[in-house]
Design a protein around this motif. Structure first.
Motif, PDB file in Angstrom:
ATOM      1  N   THR A  48       0.705  -1.100  -0.095  1.00  0.00           N
ATOM      2  CA  THR A  48       0.159  -0.190  -0.010  1.00  0.00           C
ATOM      3  C   THR A  48       0.916   1.121  -0.154  1.00  0.00           C
ATOM      4  OG1 THR A  48      -0.101   0.012   2.210  1.00  0.00           O
ATOM      5  CG2 THR A  48      -1.976  -1.045   1.277  1.00  0.00           C
ATOM      6  N   GLY A  49       0.403   2.347  -0.693  1.00  0.00           N
ATOM      7  CA  GLY A  49       1.120   3.652  -0.521  1.00  0.00           C
ATOM      8  C   GLY A  49       0.072   4.545  -0.225  1.00  0.00           C
ATOM      9  N   GLY A  50       0.429   5.340   0.516  1.00  0.00           N
ATOM     10  CA  GLY A  50      -0.456   6.189   1.499  1.00  0.00           C
ATOM     11  C   GLY A  50      -0.284   7.559   1.195  1.00  0.00           C
ATOM     12  N   GLU A  51      -1.203   8.520   1.881  1.00  0.00           N
ATOM     13  CA  GLU A  51      -1.559   9.824   1.707  1.00  0.00           C
ATOM     14  C   GLU A  51      -0.391  10.621   3.124  1.00  0.00           C
ATOM     15  OE1 GLU A  51      -5.348  11.233   2.481  1.00  0.00           O
ATOM     16  OE2 GLU A  51      -5.792  10.903   0.467  1.00  0.00           O
ATOM     17  N   ASP A  52       0.133   9.484   3.521  1.00  0.00           N
ATOM     18  CA  ASP A  52       1.397   9.718   4.762  1.00  0.00           C
ATOM     19  C   ASP A  52       2.801   9.722   4.366  1.00  0.00           C
ATOM     20  OD1 ASP A  52       1.472   6.921   4.409  1.00  0.00           O
ATOM     21  OD2 ASP A  52       0.677   6.695   6.649  1.00  0.00           O
ATOM     22  N   ALA A  53       2.994   9.424   2.973  1.00  0.00           N
ATOM     23  CA  ALA A  53       4.232   9.171   2.442  1.00  0.00           C
ATOM     24  C   ALA A  53       4.711   8.064   2.530  1.00  0.00           C
ATOM     25  CB  ALA A  53       5.120  10.575   2.696  1.00  0.00           C
ATOM     26  N   MET A  54       4.095   6.991   3.343  1.00  0.00           N
ATOM     27  CA  MET A  54       4.628   5.824   3.577  1.00  0.00           C
ATOM     28  C   MET A  54       4.036   4.872   2.573  1.00  0.00           C
ATOM     29  SD  MET A  54       4.776   5.477   7.596  1.00  0.00           S
ATOM     30  CE  MET A  54       3.156   6.345   8.062  1.00  0.00           C
ATOM     31  N   VAL A  55       5.221   3.687   2.422  1.00  0.00           N
ATOM     32  CA  VAL A  55       4.643   2.440   1.580  1.00  0.00           C
ATOM     33  C   VAL A  55       4.951   1.168   2.722  1.00  0.00           C
ATOM     34  CG1 VAL A  55       5.755   1.018  -0.234  1.00  0.00           C
ATOM     35  CG2 VAL A  55       5.689   3.380  -0.346  1.00  0.00           C
ATOM     36  N   LYS A  56       3.823   0.503   2.679  1.00  0.00           N
ATOM     37  CA  LYS A  56       3.838  -0.831   3.562  1.00  0.00           C
ATOM     38  C   LYS A  56       3.547  -2.024   2.791  1.00  0.00           C
ATOM     39  CE  LYS A  56       2.139   1.841   7.745  1.00  0.00           C
ATOM     40  NZ  LYS A  56       3.161   1.419   8.797  1.00  0.00           N
ATOM     41  N   LEU A  57       4.451  -2.957   3.520  1.00  0.00           N
ATOM     42  CA  LEU A  57       3.879  -4.324   3.128  1.00  0.00           C
ATOM     43  C   LEU A  57       3.225  -5.123   4.011  1.00  0.00           C
ATOM     44  CD1 LEU A  57       7.543  -5.421   2.041  1.00  0.00           C
ATOM     45  CD2 LEU A  57       5.909  -4.356   0.572  1.00  0.00           C
ATOM     46  N   TRP A  58       2.148  -5.815   3.651  1.00  0.00           N
ATOM     47  CA  TRP A  58       1.202  -6.498   4.473  1.00  0.00           C
ATOM     48  C   TRP A  58       1.427  -7.810   4.145  1.00  0.00           C
ATOM     49  CZ3 TRP A  58      -1.144  -3.125   8.067  1.00  0.00           C
ATOM     50  CH2 TRP A  58      -0.992  -1.729   7.681  1.00  0.00           C
ATOM     51  N   SER A  59       1.086  -8.694   5.117  1.00  0.00           N
ATOM     52  CA  SER A  59       0.692 -10.282   4.904  1.00  0.00           C
ATOM     53  C   SER A  59      -0.833 -10.310   4.368  1.00  0.00           C
ATOM     54  CB  SER A  59       0.928 -10.955   6.219  1.00  0.00           C
ATOM     55  OG  SER A  59       0.233 -12.379   5.895  1.00  0.00           O
ATOM     56  N   ALA A  60      -0.965 -10.762   2.949  1.00  0.00           N
ATOM     57  CA  ALA A  60      -2.304 -10.993   2.643  1.00  0.00           C
ATOM     58  C   ALA A  60      -3.209 -11.929   3.420  1.00  0.00           C
ATOM     59  CB  ALA A  60      -2.363 -11.312   1.287  1.00  0.00           C
ATOM     60  N   GLU A  61      -2.385 -13.033   4.203  1.00  0.00           N
ATOM     61  CA  GLU A  61      -2.905 -14.089   4.908  1.00  0.00           C
ATOM     62  C   GLU A  61      -3.700 -13.365   6.230  1.00  0.00           C
ATOM     63  OE1 GLU A  61      -1.785 -18.226   6.906  1.00  0.00           O
ATOM     64  OE2 GLU A  61      -0.482 -17.592   5.459  1.00  0.00           O
ATOM     65  N   ASP A  62      -2.793 -12.750   6.925  1.00  0.00           N
ATOM     66  CA  ASP A  62      -3.404 -12.153   8.299  1.00  0.00           C
ATOM     67  C   ASP A  62      -3.328 -10.610   8.448  1.00  0.00           C
ATOM     68  OD1 ASP A  62      -0.571 -11.502   8.522  1.00  0.00           O
ATOM     69  OD2 ASP A  62      -0.310 -13.179   9.873  1.00  0.00           O
ATOM     70  N   GLY A  63      -3.026 -10.090   7.514  1.00  0.00           N
ATOM     71  CA  GLY A  63      -3.120  -8.747   7.577  1.00  0.00           C
ATOM     72  C   GLY A  63      -2.107  -7.869   8.299  1.00  0.00           C
ATOM     73  N   GLN A  64      -0.964  -8.764   8.776  1.00  0.00           N
ATOM     74  CA  GLN A  64       0.035  -8.034   9.891  1.00  0.00           C
ATOM     75  C   GLN A  64       0.898  -7.201   8.725  1.00  0.00           C
ATOM     76  OE1 GLN A  64       0.308  -8.193  13.158  1.00  0.00           O
ATOM     77  NE2 GLN A  64      -1.654  -9.030  12.684  1.00  0.00           N
ATOM     78  N   CYS A  65       1.339  -5.908   9.374  1.00  0.00           N
ATOM     79  CA  CYS A  65       2.332  -5.165   8.877  1.00  0.00           C
ATOM     80  C   CYS A  65       3.745  -6.026   8.738  1.00  0.00           C
ATOM     81  CB  CYS A  65       2.246  -3.904   9.411  1.00  0.00           C
ATOM     82  SG  CYS A  65       3.444  -2.772   8.231  1.00  0.00           S
ATOM     83  N   LEU A  66       4.288  -6.109   7.416  1.00  0.00           N
ATOM     84  CA  LEU A  66       5.701  -6.836   7.509  1.00  0.00           C
ATOM     85  C   LEU A  66       6.766  -5.730   7.455  1.00  0.00           C
ATOM     86  CD1 LEU A  66       4.700  -9.323   4.599  1.00  0.00           C
ATOM     87  CD2 LEU A  66       4.680  -9.761   7.140  1.00  0.00           C
ATOM     88  N   GLU A  67       6.465  -4.540   6.940  1.00  0.00           N
ATOM     89  CA  GLU A  67       7.512  -3.707   6.781  1.00  0.00           C
ATOM     90  C   GLU A  67       6.932  -2.378   6.491  1.00  0.00           C
ATOM     91  OE1 GLU A  67      11.257  -2.039   7.147  1.00  0.00           O
ATOM     92  OE2 GLU A  67      10.700  -4.258   7.648  1.00  0.00           O
ATOM     93  N   THR A  68       7.420  -1.315   6.733  1.00  0.00           N
ATOM     94  CA  THR A  68       7.087   0.156   6.514  1.00  0.00           C
ATOM     95  C   THR A  68       8.509   0.813   5.778  1.00  0.00           C
ATOM     96  OG1 THR A  68       5.450   0.437   8.148  1.00  0.00           O
ATOM     97  CG2 THR A  68       6.475   2.284   7.316  1.00  0.00           C
ATOM     98  N   PHE A  69       8.266   1.352   4.535  1.00  0.00           N
ATOM     99  CA  PHE A  69       9.320   2.017   3.818  1.00  0.00           C
ATOM    100  C   PHE A  69       8.889   3.523   4.075  1.00  0.00           C
ATOM    101  CE2 PHE A  69       8.864  -1.863   0.864  1.00  0.00           C
ATOM    102  CZ  PHE A  69      10.144  -2.354   1.576  1.00  0.00           C
ATOM    103  N   VAL A  70      10.133   4.155   4.765  1.00  0.00           N
ATOM    104  CA  VAL A  70       9.884   5.756   4.523  1.00  0.00           C
ATOM    105  C   VAL A  70      11.219   6.159   3.918  1.00  0.00           C
ATOM    106  CG1 VAL A  70      10.020   7.321   6.354  1.00  0.00           C
ATOM    107  CG2 VAL A  70       9.074   5.462   7.095  1.00  0.00           C
ATOM    108  N   GLY A  71      10.781   7.325   2.930  1.00  0.00           N
ATOM    109  CA  GLY A  71      11.759   7.996   2.384  1.00  0.00           C
ATOM    110  C   GLY A  71      11.229   8.871   1.521  1.00  0.00           C
ATOM    111  N   HIS A  72      10.189   9.019   1.072  1.00  0.00           N
ATOM    112  CA  HIS A  72       9.336  10.148   0.207  1.00  0.00           C
ATOM    113  C   HIS A  72       9.448  11.344   1.242  1.00  0.00           C
ATOM    114  CE1 HIS A  72       8.445   7.985  -3.441  1.00  0.00           C
ATOM    115  NE2 HIS A  72       7.996   6.792  -2.490  1.00  0.00           N
ATOM    116  N   SER A  73       9.193  12.304   0.510  1.00  0.00           N
ATOM    117  CA  SER A  73       9.082  13.751   1.335  1.00  0.00           C
ATOM    118  C   SER A  73       7.868  13.824   1.992  1.00  0.00           C
ATOM    119  CB  SER A  73       9.023  15.011   0.221  1.00  0.00           C
ATOM    120  OG  SER A  73      10.215  14.956  -0.366  1.00  0.00           O
TER     121      SER A  73
END
Length: 124
Positions: A48-73
């Motif tokens: 997912t890419g958000g209005e909060d400038a973050m990119v997140k990876l989620w497990s499609a099986e259980d919905g757990q956040c696997l990683e958050t990428f921060v680097g956009h302004s």
């Protein structure tokens, strides 16, 4: 909202404020709305890419956040996300005029591509 094609049930809700009754999972983690969604080629990961400038990876099986990428302004929205065919890279594009390439194994930013206008001042 992500729906299951076979039976029409709600699989995931990516609205940070409003869970859907009966959904299998509610993804919580973005501080603002989600603008873009992609699945890994094997269907195991939701990006997912958000209005909060973050990119997140989620497990499609259980919905757990696997990683958050921060680097956009911080003042920009991530407008697009996509997975490479082998699933080892994620690309994210945002209003800051940058496309970032993220590794899904090391979780590092591998490259940043910047949009420049003819006068060299960045995105219009």
């Amino acid at each position: 909202i992500v729906w299951v094609v076979e039976d029409g049930s709600c699989l995931l809700v990516m609205d940070p404020w409003t869970p859907t009754p009966g959904s299998r999972e509610h993804l919580q983690g973005h501080r603002l709305g989600v603008r873009s969604v992609a699945f890994s080629p094997d269907g195991a990961v939701v990006v997912t890419g958000g209005e909060d400038a973050m990119v997140k990876l989620w497990s499609a099986e259980d919905g757990q956040c696997l990683e958050t990428f921060v680097g956009h302004s911080l003042a920009t929205k991530v407008r697009a996300v996509s997975c490479s065919p082998e699933g080892t890279l994620v690309a994210s594009g945002s209003e800051d005029g940058c496309v970032k390439i993220w590794s899904t194994t090391s979780f590092a930013c591998e490259a940043t591509l910047r949009l420049e206008t003819a006068d060299g001042v960045g995105p219009a």
